[in-house]
Design a protein around this motif. Structure first.
Motif, mmCIF file in Angstrom:
data_model
loop_
_atom_site.group_PDB
_atom_site.id
_atom_site.type_symbol
_atom_site.label_atom_id
_atom_site.label_comp_id
_atom_site.label_asym_id
_atom_site.label_seq_id
_atom_site.Cartn_x
_atom_site.Cartn_y
_atom_site.Cartn_z
ATOM 1 N N ASP A 11 0.858 -1.180 0.078
ATOM 2 C CA ASP A 11 0.040 -0.185 0.016
ATOM 3 C C ASP A 11 0.902 1.095 0.041
ATOM 4 O O ASP A 11 1.990 1.095 0.608
ATOM 5 C CB ASP A 11 -0.961 0.061 1.366
ATOM 6 C CG ASP A 11 -2.102 0.771 0.970
ATOM 7 O OD1 ASP A 11 -1.943 2.151 0.850
ATOM 8 O OD2 ASP A 11 -3.050 0.322 1.332
ATOM 9 N N ASP A 12 0.667 2.344 -0.599
ATOM 10 C CA ASP A 12 1.444 3.625 -0.808
ATOM 11 C C ASP A 12 1.118 4.381 0.553
ATOM 12 O O ASP A 12 1.715 5.329 0.678
ATOM 13 C CB ASP A 12 1.157 4.376 -1.922
ATOM 14 C CG ASP A 12 -0.219 4.866 -2.172
ATOM 15 O OD1 ASP A 12 -1.192 3.826 -1.732
ATOM 16 O OD2 ASP A 12 -0.561 5.859 -2.613
ATOM 17 N N ASP A 53 -3.331 -3.050 -2.333
ATOM 18 C CA ASP A 53 -4.071 -2.002 -2.778
ATOM 19 C C ASP A 53 -3.869 -2.022 -4.327
ATOM 20 O O ASP A 53 -3.056 -2.489 -4.838
ATOM 21 C CB ASP A 53 -3.454 -0.511 -2.328
ATOM 22 C CG ASP A 53 -4.212 0.531 -2.518
ATOM 23 O OD1 ASP A 53 -5.512 0.417 -2.714
ATOM 24 O OD2 ASP A 53 -3.648 1.860 -2.307
ATOM 25 N N ARG A 55 -4.906 1.097 -6.405
ATOM 26 C CA ARG A 55 -4.385 2.381 -7.145
ATOM 27 C C ARG A 55 -3.098 2.833 -6.157
ATOM 28 O O ARG A 55 -3.368 3.292 -4.964
ATOM 29 C CB ARG A 55 -5.293 3.297 -6.954
ATOM 30 C CG ARG A 55 -6.596 3.026 -8.004
ATOM 31 C CD ARG A 55 -7.827 4.217 -7.686
ATOM 32 N NE ARG A 55 -7.189 5.165 -8.553
ATOM 33 C CZ ARG A 55 -8.000 6.263 -8.408
ATOM 34 N NH1 ARG A 55 -9.140 6.399 -7.882
ATOM 35 N NH2 ARG A 55 -7.524 7.396 -9.020
ATOM 36 N N MET A 56 -1.937 2.820 -7.016
ATOM 37 C CA MET A 56 -0.830 3.270 -6.495
ATOM 38 C C MET A 56 -0.105 3.739 -7.764
ATOM 39 O O MET A 56 -0.091 3.641 -8.569
ATOM 40 C CB MET A 56 0.113 1.931 -5.603
ATOM 41 C CG MET A 56 -0.485 1.397 -4.645
ATOM 42 S SD MET A 56 0.374 -0.086 -4.004
ATOM 43 C CE MET A 56 0.139 -0.993 -5.647
ATOM 44 N N PRO A 57 0.884 4.768 -7.121
ATOM 45 C CA PRO A 57 1.588 5.495 -8.051
ATOM 46 C C PRO A 57 2.574 4.326 -8.534
ATOM 47 O O PRO A 57 3.054 3.665 -7.762
ATOM 48 C CB PRO A 57 2.356 6.631 -7.237
ATOM 49 C CG PRO A 57 1.856 6.747 -6.112
ATOM 50 C CD PRO A 57 0.951 5.372 -5.570
ATOM 51 N N GLY A 58 3.068 4.609 -9.905
ATOM 52 C CA GLY A 58 3.978 3.675 -10.484
ATOM 53 C C GLY A 58 3.656 2.427 -10.787
ATOM 54 O O GLY A 58 4.383 1.675 -10.944
ATOM 55 N N GLY A 59 2.145 2.189 -10.894
ATOM 56 C CA GLY A 59 1.762 0.722 -11.312
ATOM 57 C C GLY A 59 0.547 0.272 -10.491
ATOM 58 O O GLY A 59 0.376 0.457 -9.375
ATOM 59 N N SER A 60 -0.321 -0.272 -11.100
ATOM 60 C CA SER A 60 -1.511 -0.660 -10.579
ATOM 61 C C SER A 60 -1.247 -2.031 -9.785
ATOM 62 O O SER A 60 -0.554 -2.991 -10.260
ATOM 63 C CB SER A 60 -2.530 -1.023 -11.845
ATOM 64 O OG SER A 60 -3.447 -2.192 -11.458
ATOM 65 N N GLY A 82 -10.725 1.285 -2.891
ATOM 66 C CA GLY A 82 -11.533 2.456 -2.252
ATOM 67 C C GLY A 82 -12.576 2.644 -3.272
ATOM 68 O O GLY A 82 -13.474 3.359 -2.880
ATOM 69 N N HIS A 83 -12.850 1.698 -4.075
ATOM 70 C CA HIS A 83 -13.834 1.870 -5.294
ATOM 71 C C HIS A 83 -14.799 0.852 -5.301
ATOM 72 O O HIS A 83 -14.446 -0.435 -5.259
ATOM 73 C CB HIS A 83 -13.319 2.125 -6.560
ATOM 74 C CG HIS A 83 -12.367 3.282 -6.806
ATOM 75 N ND1 HIS A 83 -13.005 4.488 -7.227
ATOM 76 C CD2 HIS A 83 -11.001 3.506 -6.114
ATOM 77 C CE1 HIS A 83 -12.001 5.531 -7.212
ATOM 78 N NE2 HIS A 83 -10.955 4.739 -6.730
ATOM 79 N N LEU B 174 -1.599 9.579 -7.772
ATOM 80 C CA LEU B 174 -1.915 8.168 -8.083
ATOM 81 C C LEU B 174 -1.427 7.840 -9.732
ATOM 82 O O LEU B 174 -1.254 6.928 -9.971
ATOM 83 C CB LEU B 174 -3.187 7.813 -7.845
ATOM 84 C CG LEU B 174 -3.667 7.747 -6.276
ATOM 85 C CD1 LEU B 174 -5.179 7.766 -6.375
ATOM 86 C CD2 LEU B 174 -3.062 6.350 -5.648
ATOM 87 N N SER B 176 1.140 8.936 -11.069
ATOM 88 C CA SER B 176 2.538 9.362 -11.167
ATOM 89 C C SER B 176 2.745 10.671 -12.047
ATOM 90 O O SER B 176 3.898 10.838 -12.782
ATOM 91 C CB SER B 176 3.169 8.238 -11.974
ATOM 92 O OG SER B 176 3.124 7.165 -11.247
ATOM 93 N N GLU B 217 0.635 4.875 -17.537
ATOM 94 C CA GLU B 217 0.850 4.951 -16.374
ATOM 95 C C GLU B 217 2.201 5.354 -15.902
ATOM 96 O O GLU B 217 2.553 5.775 -14.651
ATOM 97 C CB GLU B 217 0.967 3.319 -15.896
ATOM 98 C CG GLU B 217 -0.533 2.859 -15.331
ATOM 99 C CD GLU B 217 -0.287 1.406 -15.066
ATOM 100 O OE1 GLU B 217 0.737 0.784 -14.478
ATOM 101 O OE2 GLU B 217 -1.742 1.127 -14.416
#
Lengths: 123, 312
Positions: A11-12, A53, A55-60, A82-83, B174, B176, B217
Motif C-alpha cells: 500500500d502506498d 492496494d 491504485r498506487m503511483p508507479g503501477g497498478s 476504495g472503489h 496516483l 505518477s 501509467e
C-alpha cells in the motif's frame, strides 16, 4: 515448531501498512509502498498471501497480481480498494476488501481463506 | 416661434439619441422624461425607455444563466477529481477505523500499564491527525462547491493555486504525475478565489488527461509558474508534457462544447467557462501547443497592488 505464514503487504499509505503489520504480528510480514518494490520482493522471497492496494503511483496493484500468481501459483491474493464498483470476475483474487474496512475483520477473512487452503493447518 | 420650437425639439431629440448611444456602449439604464406634449418624440422616447427596461431584464436573465452554467461547470470539475477524492478520504478513514479498533481491543483486554496507555494515546493522536486530514479535504470540497459570492477580493495568487491542488493532488499522485511549482511570492489580484480555483482545476484536469494519453501509467510532469509580467500584470502558466494538440484542435479549445474526450467523459465546457471567468476578471487566457510536446495555458490578470505599495 510450525513455520510462520509469510505475508506481503502493499500500500502506498504507510500507516495502513503499520496497522496491518500490527494485526498480523504472528506472521512473517514484508511491506512495500509501491508495485515495483513489491515485485522485487516477490522475485526474491516466497509468500503465502499478498494483500495489495489497487491504485498506487508507479503501477497498478492488478498488474502486481499477474506477477504474484505467475511467480507463486498458490499465493492467496487479497485486494484493497476504495472503489465500490463491482470488481471484475477475477479468479486469482480470494477476496476484495473495500476501504474503509475493519482491520480485525480483514485478519479474520485472511485466516479463513488461508485455513481453507491449507487444511492441515500451519497456523 | 418655429425657430424656438425646433431648438426645443432638437434638445429632446438629442436626449433620445444620447440614450440610444449610451445603451449601445453598455449603459443599459436609460430613462427619458416625457414631455407633456405626448408628441412623436415622446412616443420615440417611450420606446427607448421600454427598450432599456427590456434589455436590463434580459441581461439579468443572462447573468443568472451564466452563473448557473459556471456553477454547473464547477460541479463537473469536482466530478473530474472525485475518484481521487474518494481515495484520499477512504485511506484516512481506514486508518482511523484501524486505530479505534486497537484502542477498543486494548481497553477490553485490560491492557492499562503506563506503557500501554502511552501507546493508546499515540493511536488516538494518529487518529486525530487522519481526521484532520479528512477535515481539510471535506471543508475544501464544501467551500469549492458552494455557489460563490459574486464579490472579488484581493488575494494572493499562489494561495489560490495551492488550494486548487488540494482537490486534485491525490489523483495526480496516483497517476505518477509530478507537479513542479514556481510561484513568485506576494503577487496579488482582485479575484473571486473559488472561480479562479475552478479555472486551475480545469487546466490541471486537462493536463492530467493529456499526460495519461501520451504516457499512460508512466506519468508525466505539470509545471505551474506564477510571475509578474509588468508592474500591472501577472501571468500564471500551466504547462504539461502531455500529448499536445494540432493547430485545428488548439484553435477550438475555448469554444463551448468542443471536446476531444469520449462521449460521457468531457462536457466540452471546462475551458470555455474558464475563458469566461478569466475575461470577467479583466484578464486573458491563451494556449500554445504542439503535438507530442505538450501544451501550455497562459492566464494574464491585472495585478492588485496593496495601497501602501501602489503609489511607490
Amino acid at each position: 515448531m510450525t513455520a510462520r505464514l509469510r505475508l506481503l503487504l502493499v500500500d502506498d499509505e504507510v500507516e495502513i501498512l503499520e496497522l496491518l503489520t500490527m494485526a498480523f504480528h504472528d506472521f512473517d510480514v514484508e511491506t512495500a509502498v509501491n508495485a515495483a518494490s513489491a515485485t522485487e520482493l516477490l522475485r526474491t522471497k516466497s509468500f503465502d498471501a499478498l494483500i495489495t492496494d489497487v491504485r498506487m503511483p508507479g503501477g497498478s496493484g492488478l498488474k502486481l497480481i499477474d506477477q504474484a500468481t505467475a511467480l507463486h501459483p498458490g499465493i492467496a491474493v487479497f485486494v484493497m480498494t476504495g472503489h465500490h464498483q463491482e470488481p471484475a470476475e477475477d479468479t486469482r483474487v480470494a477476496r476484495w476488501l473495500f476501504k474503509p474496512f475493519s482491520v480485525t475483520a480483514l485478519r479474520t477473512t485472511v485466516l479463513e481463506v488461508l485455513a481453507g487452503r491449507q487444511p492441515n493447518g500451519r497456523m | 416661434m418655429n425657430q424656438d420650437m425646433l431648438c426645443f425639439d432638437r434638445a429632446r431629440f438629442e436626449r433620445v439619441v444620447d440614450s440610444i448611444e449610451n445603451m449601445a456602449v453598455g449603459e443599459l439604464w436609460q430613462e427619458i422624461l416625457l414631455s407633456p406634449n405626448r408628441d412623436e418624440l415622446d412616443a420615440l422616447a417611450h420606446g427607448v425607455n421600454v427598450l432599456s427596461s427590456e434589455l436590463r431584464y434580459r441581461l439579468r436573465e443572462l447573468q443568472g444563466a451564466q452563473a448557473s452554467l459556471i456553477h454547473a461547470g464547477k460541479l463537473a470539475a469536482l466530478g473530474e477529481v472525485s475518484s481521487g477524492l474518494a481515495h484520499e478520504l477512504n485511506n484516512p478513514l481506514t486508518i482511523v477505523t484501524g486505530y479505534v479498533e486497537r484502542v477498543r481491543e486494548s481497553l477490553q483486554s485490560g491492557r492499562t500499564s503506563p506503557a500501554e496507555l502511552a501507546e493508546l494515546a499515540a493511536y488516538l493522536e494518529k487518529s486525530e491527525r487522519n481526521l484532520e486530514r479528512m477535515n481539510v479535504i471535506i471543508r475544501h470540497i464544501m467551500e469549492f462547491a458552494r455557489e460563490s459570492r459574486p464579490a472579488k477580493e484581493p488575494m494572493l495568487l499562489a494561495e489560490v493555486v495551492h488550494k486548487s491542488l488540494i482537490l486534485i493532488n491525490e489523483q495526480l499522485r496516483l497517476k505518477s504525475i509530478q507537479v513542479d511549482m514556481d510561484l513568485q511570492a506576494g503577487l496579488m489580484a482582485e479575484i473571486n478565489p473559488s472561480k479562479l480555483e475552478q479555472v486551475f482545476i480545469n487546466l490541471l484536469s486537462n493536463a492530467r488527461d493529456a499526460i495519461l494519453e501520451a504516457h499512460g501509467e508512466a506519468g508525466g510532469r505539470i509545471r505551474v509558474r506564477l510571475s509578474a509580467q509588468t508592474r500591472s500584470e501577472l501571468e500564471v502558466e500551466v504547462s504539461d508534457n502531455g500529448i499536445g494538440m494540432d493547430e485545428e484542435t488548439r484553435s477550438k479549445v475555448f469554444h463551448p462544447f468542443f471536446t476531444t474526450k469520449d462521449v460521457g467523459r468531457g462536457t466540452g465546457l471546462g475551458l470555455s467557462i474558464s475563458h469566461g471567468i478569466v475575461q470577467d476578471h479583466g484578464g486573458t487566457i491563451a494556449c500554445v501547443s504542439e503535438p507530442g510536446h505538450g501544451s501550455a495555458f497562459l492566464i494574464r490578470l491585472p495585478r492588485y497592488l496593496p495601497p501602501e505599495t501602489a503609489g511607490s
